[in-house]
Design a protein around this motif. Structure first.
Motif, PDB file in Angstrom:
ATOM      1  N   LEU A  87      34.691  49.582  33.070  1.00 24.51           N
ATOM      2  CA  LEU A  87      33.715  48.495  33.001  1.00 24.51           C
ATOM      3  C   LEU A  87      33.889  47.830  31.642  1.00 24.51           C
ATOM      4  CD1 LEU A  87      30.596  50.327  34.505  1.00 24.51           C
ATOM      5  CD2 LEU A  87      32.102  48.706  35.667  1.00 24.51           C
ATOM      6  N   THR A  88      34.931  46.989  31.550  1.00 28.72           N
ATOM      7  CA  THR A  88      35.329  46.444  30.263  1.00 28.72           C
ATOM      8  C   THR A  88      34.211  45.647  29.614  1.00 28.72           C
ATOM      9  OG1 THR A  88      37.620  46.353  31.019  1.00 28.72           O
ATOM     10  CG2 THR A  88      37.054  45.016  29.100  1.00 28.72           C
ATOM     11  N   SER A  89      33.501  44.854  30.418  1.00 30.48           N
ATOM     12  CA  SER A  89      32.464  43.997  29.842  1.00 30.48           C
ATOM     13  C   SER A  89      31.343  44.817  29.206  1.00 30.48           C
ATOM     14  CB  SER A  89      31.895  43.063  30.921  1.00 30.48           C
ATOM     15  OG  SER A  89      31.331  43.814  31.980  1.00 30.48           O
ATOM     16  N   ARG A  90      31.178  46.066  29.634  1.00 32.75           N
ATOM     17  CA  ARG A  90      30.127  46.925  29.079  1.00 32.75           C
ATOM     18  C   ARG A  90      30.712  48.053  28.239  1.00 32.75           C
ATOM     19  NH1 ARG A  90      27.173  48.295  34.602  1.00 32.75           N
ATOM     20  NH2 ARG A  90      26.285  49.959  33.312  1.00 32.75           N
ATOM     21  N   ARG A 140      42.762  40.105  28.191  1.00 36.71           N
ATOM     22  CA  ARG A 140      42.230  39.208  29.224  1.00 36.71           C
ATOM     23  C   ARG A 140      43.157  39.095  30.433  1.00 36.71           C
ATOM     24  NH1 ARG A 140      39.668  33.693  27.369  1.00 36.71           N
ATOM     25  NH2 ARG A 140      39.119  33.792  29.575  1.00 36.71           N
ATOM     26  N   PRO A 141      44.450  38.782  30.243  1.00 38.75           N
ATOM     27  CA  PRO A 141      45.313  38.742  31.446  1.00 38.75           C
ATOM     28  C   PRO A 141      45.488  40.098  32.099  1.00 38.75           C
ATOM     29  CG  PRO A 141      46.617  38.432  29.450  1.00 38.75           C
ATOM     30  CD  PRO A 141      45.186  38.345  29.038  1.00 38.75           C
ATOM     31  N   ALA A 142      45.375  41.181  31.320  1.00 35.05           N
ATOM     32  CA  ALA A 142      45.530  42.516  31.896  1.00 35.05           C
ATOM     33  C   ALA A 142      44.421  42.801  32.903  1.00 35.05           C
ATOM     34  CB  ALA A 142      45.518  43.574  30.800  1.00 35.05           C
ATOM     35  N   GLY A 143      43.203  42.347  32.611  1.00 35.99           N
ATOM     36  CA  GLY A 143      42.099  42.577  33.543  1.00 35.99           C
ATOM     37  C   GLY A 143      42.356  41.953  34.900  1.00 35.99           C
ATOM     38  N   ILE A 144      42.854  40.700  34.906  1.00 33.26           N
ATOM     39  CA  ILE A 144      43.158  40.015  36.168  1.00 33.26           C
ATOM     40  C   ILE A 144      44.325  40.704  36.866  1.00 33.26           C
ATOM     41  CG2 ILE A 144      43.830  37.831  37.215  1.00 33.26           C
ATOM     42  CD1 ILE A 144      41.090  37.686  36.014  1.00 33.26           C
ATOM     43  N   ALA A 145      45.364  41.054  36.100  1.00 32.19           N
ATOM     44  CA  ALA A 145      46.545  41.676  36.696  1.00 32.19           C
ATOM     45  C   ALA A 145      46.209  43.023  37.328  1.00 32.19           C
ATOM     46  CB  ALA A 145      47.635  41.834  35.634  1.00 32.19           C
ATOM     47  N   VAL A 146      45.390  43.815  36.650  1.00 36.64           N
ATOM     48  CA  VAL A 146      44.997  45.113  37.196  1.00 36.64           C
ATOM     49  C   VAL A 146      44.198  44.931  38.482  1.00 36.64           C
ATOM     50  CG1 VAL A 146      43.511  47.111  36.801  1.00 36.64           C
ATOM     51  CG2 VAL A 146      45.093  46.371  35.024  1.00 36.64           C
ATOM     52  N   ALA A 147      43.285  43.961  38.480  1.00 35.58           N
ATOM     53  CA  ALA A 147      42.476  43.720  39.679  1.00 35.58           C
ATOM     54  C   ALA A 147      43.349  43.314  40.859  1.00 35.58           C
ATOM     55  CB  ALA A 147      41.435  42.645  39.400  1.00 35.58           C
ATOM     56  N   LEU A 148      44.351  42.464  40.627  1.00 37.83           N
ATOM     57  CA  LEU A 148      45.221  42.017  41.712  1.00 37.83           C
ATOM     58  C   LEU A 148      46.149  43.128  42.199  1.00 37.83           C
ATOM     59  CD1 LEU A 148      46.213  38.440  40.479  1.00 37.83           C
ATOM     60  CD2 LEU A 148      44.611  39.028  42.300  1.00 37.83           C
ATOM     61  N   ALA A 149      46.553  44.010  41.274  1.00 36.45           N
ATOM     62  CA  ALA A 149      47.519  45.042  41.648  1.00 36.45           C
ATOM     63  C   ALA A 149      46.865  46.274  42.257  1.00 36.45           C
ATOM     64  CB  ALA A 149      48.343  45.449  40.427  1.00 36.45           C
ATOM     65  N   THR A 150      45.708  46.665  41.755  1.00 40.47           N
ATOM     66  CA  THR A 150      45.098  47.925  42.199  1.00 40.47           C
ATOM     67  C   THR A 150      43.703  47.763  42.783  1.00 40.47           C
ATOM     68  OG1 THR A 150      44.035  48.443  40.077  1.00 40.47           O
ATOM     69  CG2 THR A 150      46.356  49.090  40.343  1.00 40.47           C
ATOM     70  N   GLY A 151      43.098  46.583  42.639  1.00 45.75           N
ATOM     71  CA  GLY A 151      41.754  46.379  43.154  1.00 45.75           C
ATOM     72  C   GLY A 151      40.654  46.799  42.201  1.00 45.75           C
ATOM     73  N   ASP A 152      40.995  47.299  41.022  1.00 45.15           N
ATOM     74  CA  ASP A 152      39.996  47.719  40.034  1.00 45.15           C
ATOM     75  C   ASP A 152      39.548  46.503  39.234  1.00 45.15           C
ATOM     76  OD1 ASP A 152      38.431  48.868  38.113  1.00 45.15           O
ATOM     77  OD2 ASP A 152      40.023  50.040  37.172  1.00 45.15           O
ATOM     78  N   GLN A 153      38.318  46.014  39.512  1.00 47.79           N
ATOM     79  CA  GLN A 153      37.809  44.818  38.855  1.00 47.79           C
ATOM     80  C   GLN A 153      37.051  45.122  37.571  1.00 47.79           C
ATOM     81  OE1 GLN A 153      35.801  42.068  41.553  1.00 47.79           O
ATOM     82  NE2 GLN A 153      36.655  43.170  43.291  1.00 47.79           N
ATOM     83  N   GLY A 154      36.928  46.404  37.210  1.00 47.17           N
ATOM     84  CA  GLY A 154      36.131  46.777  36.048  1.00 47.17           C
ATOM     85  C   GLY A 154      36.684  46.278  34.737  1.00 47.17           C
ATOM     86  N   ARG A 155      38.004  45.976  34.671  1.00 49.92           N
ATOM     87  CA  ARG A 155      38.598  45.506  33.424  1.00 49.92           C
ATOM     88  C   ARG A 155      38.489  44.001  33.231  1.00 49.92           C
ATOM     89  NH1 ARG A 155      42.336  49.465  31.292  1.00 49.92           N
ATOM     90  NH2 ARG A 155      42.534  51.248  32.692  1.00 49.92           N
ATOM     91  N   VAL A 156      38.041  43.282  34.260  1.00 52.50           N
ATOM     92  CA  VAL A 156      37.900  41.830  34.143  1.00 52.50           C
ATOM     93  C   VAL A 156      36.672  41.530  33.288  1.00 52.50           C
ATOM     94  CG1 VAL A 156      37.659  39.665  35.391  1.00 52.50           C
ATOM     95  CG2 VAL A 156      38.947  41.546  36.408  1.00 52.50           C
ATOM     96  N   SER A 157      36.849  40.729  32.245  1.00 54.21           N
ATOM     97  CA  SER A 157      35.741  40.431  31.341  1.00 54.21           C
ATOM     98  C   SER A 157      34.654  39.636  32.058  1.00 54.21           C
ATOM     99  CB  SER A 157      36.249  39.651  30.127  1.00 54.21           C
ATOM    100  OG  SER A 157      36.685  38.366  30.519  1.00 54.21           O
ATOM    101  N   ASP A 170      35.552  35.935  32.309  1.00 51.90           N
ATOM    102  CA  ASP A 170      36.523  35.616  33.349  1.00 51.90           C
ATOM    103  C   ASP A 170      35.901  35.732  34.746  1.00 51.90           C
ATOM    104  OD1 ASP A 170      38.527  35.047  31.567  1.00 51.90           O
ATOM    105  OD2 ASP A 170      39.437  37.043  31.650  1.00 51.90           O
ATOM    106  N   GLN A 171      35.032  36.721  34.941  1.00 53.41           N
ATOM    107  CA  GLN A 171      34.353  36.836  36.229  1.00 53.41           C
ATOM    108  C   GLN A 171      33.504  35.602  36.510  1.00 53.41           C
ATOM    109  OE1 GLN A 171      32.133  40.491  36.348  1.00 53.41           O
ATOM    110  NE2 GLN A 171      33.934  41.783  36.092  1.00 53.41           N
ATOM    111  N   ASP A 172      32.793  35.123  35.484  1.00 55.84           N
ATOM    112  CA  ASP A 172      31.960  33.933  35.662  1.00 55.84           C
ATOM    113  C   ASP A 172      32.827  32.712  35.943  1.00 55.84           C
ATOM    114  OD1 ASP A 172      29.267  32.630  35.463  1.00 55.84           O
ATOM    115  OD2 ASP A 172      30.241  31.572  33.812  1.00 55.84           O
TER     116      ASP A 172
END
Length: 265
Positions: free
Chosen positions: A110-113, A219-236, A239-241
């Motif tokens: 949960l990167t944002s927290r 920042r790009p790592a969060g998007i890349a991780v979400a696209l590759a593994t489905g883990d959205q917790g690293r997206v700031s 960026d989510q907003d």
């Protein structure tokens, strides 16, 4: 009757498309209705519709359609009811603060927290549910926690929360279908007792996320991780907003290699 049969004959190619609708209606009915008596009534109603179709004649398009619609409606309700019974697990009845040892089932960022989301299986604690979910501050936990690691911690646990308002997301229902009986947060440090076996397959997703996060900026790592593994917790949070405002948040929701594979083609 002949006019209905003629109309159904003209729509025969589209009629199978109504089967998922009937299945979804059965599933939705289970969630909307309050209890087992009403669920039984819904299943029996589907059976009655199918019986009406048999009475009209399976050789007729109307009868044939009613048979399938009734059967699939009843099947939808029975499937979700059966699933609820299969995943049923004890739920904590009151909040507690306790220390316990546990094996990690999954780890999320949960990167944002600046926190970790852990799903744990408590060890030698029959008074706790078999699976609990909690958050822990990153700075209070080892940096490389993996599924299969054994840890010890003190946490405040409580029953899963009900919806914030009628019709809103129901965390308790989501936790039930995930077989999670309590949620909460860690109090104090998280100590690792033992590492997971090196061949633990469930750690592959975590290792892939860590590899991507180590190779790219935050920042790009969060998007890349979400696209590759489905883990959205690293997206700031920013960026989510931005993704929500751009109407692209669904790309992360249907990720887990799906969007990546499509783009790769």
């Amino acid at each position: 009757m002949s006019r209905i049969e003629s109309w159904l004959d003209g729509e025969r190619d589209q009629l199978p498309l109504w089967l998922p609708v009937a299945l979804a209606a059965g599933i939705g009915g289970w969630f909307a209705l309050p209890g087992p008596v009403e669920w039984c009534v819904l299943i029996l109603s589907g059976a009655a519709v199918a019986a009406l179709g048999l009475a009209l004649g399976a050789h007729r398009r109307l009868g044939h359609g009613l048979i399938w619609a009734g059967m699939v409606l009843a099947l939808g309700c029975a499937l979700v009811w059966g699933r609820a019974l299969i995943v049923a697990a004890p739920v904590l009845d009151r909040p507690v603060v306790t220390g316990f040892a546990a094996e990690i089932d999954s780890v999320g960022q949960l990167t944002s927290r600046r926190s970790l989301r852990l799903v744990l299986r408590p060890l030698d604690r029959p008074d706790l549910p078999p699976r609990v979910r909690l958050t822990a501050k990153q700075e209070m936990a080892p940096a490389d926690l993996m599924p299969g690691d054994r840890i010890r911690l003190t946490a405040r646990l409580a029953p899963p929360l009900p919806p914030a308002m009628p019709g809103a997301h129901d965390p308790a229902r989501a936790a039930w279908f995930a077989a999670i009986g309590a949620s909460g947060r860690a109090l104090g440090p998280v100590a690792r007792l033992a590492r997971a076996p090196p061949d633990r397959a469930s750690g592959l997703r975590v290792r892939l996320s860590a590899h991507i996060a180590g190779a790219l900026a935050a920042r790009p790592a969060g998007i890349a991780v979400a696209l590759a593994t489905g883990d959205q917790g690293r997206v700031s949070a920013g960026d989510q907003d931005a993704l929500r405002r751009a109407g692209l948040a669904h790309l992360l929701s249907v990720s887990g290699l799906h969007v990546t594979a499509l783009v790769g083609r």
